[in-house]
Design a protein around this motif. Structure first.
Motif, PDB file in Angstrom:
ATOM      1  N   ASN A  41       0.819  -1.213   0.000  1.00 40.94           N
ATOM      2  CA  ASN A  41       0.000   0.000   0.000  1.00 40.94           C
ATOM      3  C   ASN A  41       0.852   1.263   0.000  1.00 40.94           C
ATOM      4  OD1 ASN A  41      -2.511  -1.300   0.039  1.00 40.94           O
ATOM      5  ND2 ASN A  41      -2.410  -1.600   2.258  1.00 40.94           N
ATOM      6  N   GLN A  42       1.931   1.253   0.779  1.00 43.25           N
ATOM      7  CA  GLN A  42       2.738   2.456   0.938  1.00 43.25           C
ATOM      8  C   GLN A  42       3.660   2.719  -0.250  1.00 43.25           C
ATOM      9  OE1 GLN A  42       2.757   4.829   3.364  1.00 43.25           O
ATOM     10  NE2 GLN A  42       0.952   3.822   4.223  1.00 43.25           N
ATOM     11  N   TYR A  43       4.112   1.666  -0.916  1.00 43.07           N
ATOM     12  CA  TYR A  43       5.120   1.838  -1.965  1.00 43.07           C
ATOM     13  C   TYR A  43       4.719   1.233  -3.312  1.00 43.07           C
ATOM     14  CZ  TYR A  43       8.273   3.403   1.715  1.00 43.07           C
ATOM     15  OH  TYR A  43       8.844   4.105   2.749  1.00 43.07           O
ATOM     16  N   ALA A  44       4.466  -0.075  -3.343  1.00 42.97           N
ATOM     17  CA  ALA A  44       4.327  -0.763  -4.624  1.00 42.97           C
ATOM     18  C   ALA A  44       3.168  -0.240  -5.467  1.00 42.97           C
ATOM     19  CB  ALA A  44       4.171  -2.268  -4.386  1.00 42.97           C
ATOM     20  N   PHE A  45       1.958  -0.225  -4.889  1.00 38.31           N
ATOM     21  CA  PHE A  45       0.794   0.202  -5.667  1.00 38.31           C
ATOM     22  C   PHE A  45       0.943   1.641  -6.156  1.00 38.31           C
ATOM     23  CE2 PHE A  45      -2.187  -2.946  -3.266  1.00 38.31           C
ATOM     24  CZ  PHE A  45      -1.606  -3.995  -3.968  1.00 38.31           C
ATOM     25  N   LYS A  46       1.480   2.511  -5.320  1.00 42.58           N
ATOM     26  CA  LYS A  46       1.649   3.916  -5.714  1.00 42.58           C
ATOM     27  C   LYS A  46       2.616   4.045  -6.888  1.00 42.58           C
ATOM     28  CE  LYS A  46       0.740   5.907  -1.125  1.00 42.58           C
ATOM     29  NZ  LYS A  46       1.332   6.648   0.022  1.00 42.58           N
ATOM     30  N   ALA A  47       3.725   3.340  -6.808  1.00 47.06           N
ATOM     31  CA  ALA A  47       4.709   3.417  -7.891  1.00 47.06           C
ATOM     32  C   ALA A  47       4.142   2.866  -9.187  1.00 47.06           C
ATOM     33  CB  ALA A  47       5.963   2.645  -7.498  1.00 47.06           C
ATOM     34  N   GLU A  48       3.418   1.762  -9.107  1.00 49.06           N
ATOM     35  CA  GLU A  48       2.855   1.164 -10.310  1.00 49.06           C
ATOM     36  C   GLU A  48       1.787   2.065 -10.936  1.00 49.06           C
ATOM     37  OE1 GLU A  48       1.687  -2.775  -9.124  1.00 49.06           O
ATOM     38  OE2 GLU A  48       3.689  -3.184  -8.321  1.00 49.06           O
ATOM     39  N   GLU A  49       0.997   2.680 -10.087  1.00 46.30           N
ATOM     40  CA  GLU A  49      -0.011   3.619 -10.584  1.00 46.30           C
ATOM     41  C   GLU A  49       0.647   4.818 -11.252  1.00 46.30           C
ATOM     42  OE1 GLU A  49      -4.362   5.053  -8.977  1.00 46.30           O
ATOM     43  OE2 GLU A  49      -2.718   4.944  -7.533  1.00 46.30           O
ATOM     44  N   ARG A  50       1.754   5.256 -10.683  1.00 46.29           N
ATOM     45  CA  ARG A  50       2.478   6.392 -11.268  1.00 46.29           C
ATOM     46  C   ARG A  50       3.044   6.033 -12.648  1.00 46.29           C
ATOM     47  NH1 ARG A  50       8.023   8.882  -8.787  1.00 46.29           N
ATOM     48  NH2 ARG A  50       8.360  10.498 -10.376  1.00 46.29           N
ATOM     49  N   ILE A  51       3.606   4.837 -12.780  1.00 50.07           N
ATOM     50  CA  ILE A  51       4.126   4.378 -14.078  1.00 50.07           C
ATOM     51  C   ILE A  51       3.000   4.292 -15.098  1.00 50.07           C
ATOM     52  CG2 ILE A  51       5.008   2.337 -15.275  1.00 50.07           C
ATOM     53  CD1 ILE A  51       7.282   3.706 -13.982  1.00 50.07           C
ATOM     54  N   ASP A  52       1.847   3.779 -14.676  1.00 43.94           N
ATOM     55  CA  ASP A  52       0.712   3.667 -15.592  1.00 43.94           C
ATOM     56  C   ASP A  52       0.236   5.020 -16.101  1.00 43.94           C
ATOM     57  OD1 ASP A  52       0.505   0.948 -15.716  1.00 43.94           O
ATOM     58  OD2 ASP A  52      -1.115   0.766 -14.250  1.00 43.94           O
ATOM     59  N   GLY A  53       0.391   6.057 -15.279  1.00 41.72           N
ATOM     60  CA  GLY A  53      -0.118   7.371 -15.656  1.00 41.72           C
ATOM     61  C   GLY A  53       0.877   8.248 -16.380  1.00 41.72           C
ATOM     62  N   ASP A  54       2.097   7.769 -16.589  1.00 36.84           N
ATOM     63  CA  ASP A  54       3.147   8.604 -17.182  1.00 36.84           C
ATOM     64  C   ASP A  54       3.980   7.770 -18.154  1.00 36.84           C
ATOM     65  OD1 ASP A  54       5.256  10.284 -17.794  1.00 36.84           O
ATOM     66  OD2 ASP A  54       5.523  11.006 -15.739  1.00 36.84           O
ATOM     67  N   PRO A  55       3.586   7.712 -19.448  1.00 35.18           N
ATOM     68  CA  PRO A  55       4.317   6.900 -20.421  1.00 35.18           C
ATOM     69  C   PRO A  55       5.781   7.311 -20.581  1.00 35.18           C
ATOM     70  CG  PRO A  55       2.183   7.590 -21.299  1.00 35.18           C
ATOM     71  CD  PRO A  55       2.382   8.351 -20.031  1.00 35.18           C
ATOM     72  N   VAL A  56       6.068   8.601 -20.441  1.00 35.55           N
ATOM     73  CA  VAL A  56       7.460   9.058 -20.565  1.00 35.55           C
ATOM     74  C   VAL A  56       8.312   8.482 -19.437  1.00 35.55           C
ATOM     75  CG1 VAL A  56       8.975  11.074 -20.568  1.00 35.55           C
ATOM     76  CG2 VAL A  56       6.774  11.151 -21.785  1.00 35.55           C
ATOM     77  N   LEU A  57       7.766   8.536 -18.230  1.00 34.45           N
ATOM     78  CA  LEU A  57       8.472   7.962 -17.092  1.00 34.45           C
ATOM     79  C   LEU A  57       8.626   6.452 -17.265  1.00 34.45           C
ATOM     80  CD1 LEU A  57       9.690   8.217 -14.233  1.00 34.45           C
ATOM     81  CD2 LEU A  57       7.368   7.890 -13.337  1.00 34.45           C
ATOM     82  N   ALA A  58       7.581   5.788 -17.723  1.00 31.23           N
ATOM     83  CA  ALA A  58       7.644   4.338 -17.937  1.00 31.23           C
ATOM     84  C   ALA A  58       8.777   3.983 -18.893  1.00 31.23           C
ATOM     85  CB  ALA A  58       6.308   3.832 -18.476  1.00 31.23           C
ATOM     86  N   GLN A  59       8.888   4.733 -19.980  1.00 29.66           N
ATOM     87  CA  GLN A  59       9.937   4.433 -20.951  1.00 29.66           C
ATOM     88  C   GLN A  59      11.320   4.657 -20.352  1.00 29.66           C
ATOM     89  OE1 GLN A  59       9.045   5.635 -24.847  1.00 29.66           O
ATOM     90  NE2 GLN A  59      11.091   5.326 -25.650  1.00 29.66           N
TER      91      GLN A  59
END
Length: 457
Positions: free
Chosen positions: A92-110
């Motif tokens: 809850n504190q780390y994993a889900f937040k980071a994954e949600e952030r990657i999903d919302g930012d294609p530039v960051l994901a790349q």
């Protein structure tokens, strides 16, 4: 392409093979067509041909690339931080937040995924099983990053219709199943125009674990896996709080949930399995299900070590995983060392208790097998990977121990002569020294399917 020099591999658990002054020929498809001593008649004939030649210098050797059976790609975003919480709180504190952030930012994901691919190659990893995120587009970015660098990768779009983070889940079991099949088709399309030998990226069904998947979703994924002959990955019996949650919510252990939904198969990789007693390990062996052993993350999130020796003794296929970011190191060499360390602690406890039976520890040679051929078998990738035998794909890393001037490379130091009759000789002792102390400074090249993929040309 011809490669001449010393080759090291492990064909069987506990076995180490050193081939001195050996010749390996690789065809245009990246497959080994010749593997014999360089002094044999057929080798001498090849050496006289116009085939391009790579001489492995004295003080160096070729060894198969490593296999990482469990890595959360989006969690590379915060690798090396946030390891102070129990598993369910950490998610809850780390994993889900980071994954949600990657999903919302294609530039960051790349950015994250391209760097991840580079780091894997730097660490000698040639094949990897990846947990992605929920969003299909982010997982396509991940698949492209692995494909562009030539890595062998199973890429998994997360399937989860339950979550303690309301914004990070799929709307329903049916939506999750539709999304999973869409990703499978689009991931396969990335490689459809490539020659078969270069189709190194494949989709893998990825129910995160029982706490994030309804029975309806798991049943549907089991049917997809069966009907489409798809591979599956998940987490099984990892941590005390997770195990207790499943028992309270489902009334049975999570291995039973996976089994009744058709998700324990010969194409399944289950991570951790630390809380599985011997009867459950026999169940994995019966189904042909593989285990991704992640000793570092188990030290943080599991109250039990994995019963590695017992699993190996009954024929469970086991490979090693880094479990980024539940583990902080992306280096499989660290995972090998940690697997031996944990097993030796278990053996010490057995001796103190006075328990009879076989020793529970493994040695460095067995760990090397798990990281190479054993890991490839557990992944179910192409036959022969992890060896230098004819008809096998040429997946190799070049390791240098000593400079031309005789100085040890990286953290290696040598105070006695390594020469016999004026010639440098690779010994088992030297391979062990590298296994214990070596790092990325000793790595000078990576080939996958016969193509040099690192460093970049």
């Amino acid at each position: 392409m011809l490669f001449r020099g010393d080759f090291v591999s492990s064909k069987r658990l506990g076995d180490l093979q050193i081939l001195h002054d050996h010749l390996v020929a690789v065809n245009e498809q990246g497959v080994i067509t010749h593997s014999e001593p360089a002094t044999s008649a057929s080798s001498r004939h090849l050496l006289q041909s116009d085939e391009p030649k790579t001489e492995i210098p004295p003080g160096s050797f070729l060894i198969p690339t490593f296999c990482d059976l469990h890595l959360h790609a989006p969690q590379y975003l915060y690798q090396g931080t946030g390891l102070h919480l129990p598993l369910m709180e950490w998610l809850n504190q780390y994993a889900f937040k980071a994954e949600e952030r990657i999903d919302g930012d294609p530039v960051l994901a790349q950015r994250v995924y391209e760097r991840l691919a580079e780091r894997l190659l730097e660490s000698g990893t040639g094949a990897v099983v990846l947990f992605g995120t929920i969003n299909e587009n982010a997982n396509i970015i991940l698949a492209k990053a692995m494909l562009s660098r030539g890595l062998r990768a199973y890429v998994g779009k997360l399937s989860m219709d339950i979550s303690s983070r309301p914004t990070y889940k799929e709307a329903s079991a049916q939506d999750s199943l539709t999304n999973a099949m869409s990703f499978v088709n689009n991931c396969r399309a990335l490689c459809s125009d490539l020659p078969e030998t270069l189709r190194t990226v494949e989709p893998i069904l990825t129910p995160r674990f029982v706490p994030t998947c309804s029975d309806k979703l798991l049943t549907g994924l089991g049917e997809l896996a069966r009907d489409k002959q798809l591979r599956v990955q998940s987490h099984l019996a990892e941590a005390h709080d997770q195990v207790q949650w499943v028992l309270q919510e489902r009334g049975v252990e999570d291995i039973e949930v996976f089994e009744r939904n058709g998700l324990l198969t010969s194409r399944t990789i289950q991570a951790h399995c630390t809380f599985l007693p011997p009867p459950s390990l026999h169940k994995l062996a019966h189904h042909g299900t593989s285990v991704a052993h992640c000793p570092l993350s188990n030290a943080y999130f599991s109250a039990e070590p994995f019963r590695l020796r017992e699993a190996l003794d009954i024929g469970v296929r086991v490979g090693l995983g880094t479990d980024i970011a539940g583990g902080y190191s992306i280096d499989i060499m660290q995972a090998m060392r940690q697997a031996v360390t944990v097993s030796r602690m278990r053996e010490g406890q057995r001796v103190i208790r006075g328990d009879e039976g076989r020793a529970l520890s493994i040695d460095w040679k067995e760990a090397l097998f798990l990281a190479t051929k054993g890991g490839a078998e557990a992944m179910g990738i192409q036959s022969g990977i992890g060896t230098f035998t004819v008809s096998s794909p040429f997946d190799a890393q070049l390791v240098r121990l000593i400079t031309v001037g005789g100085t040890g490379v990286g953290s290696l130091d040598f105070f006695d002569s390594q020469t016999v009759g004026g010639k440098w000789v690779l010994t088992e002792e030297l391979v062990e020294k590298w296994w214990c102390l070596g790092d990325e400074r000793n790595r000078e090249g990576i080939w996958i399917q016969g193509r040099k993929v690192w460093p970049e040309r």
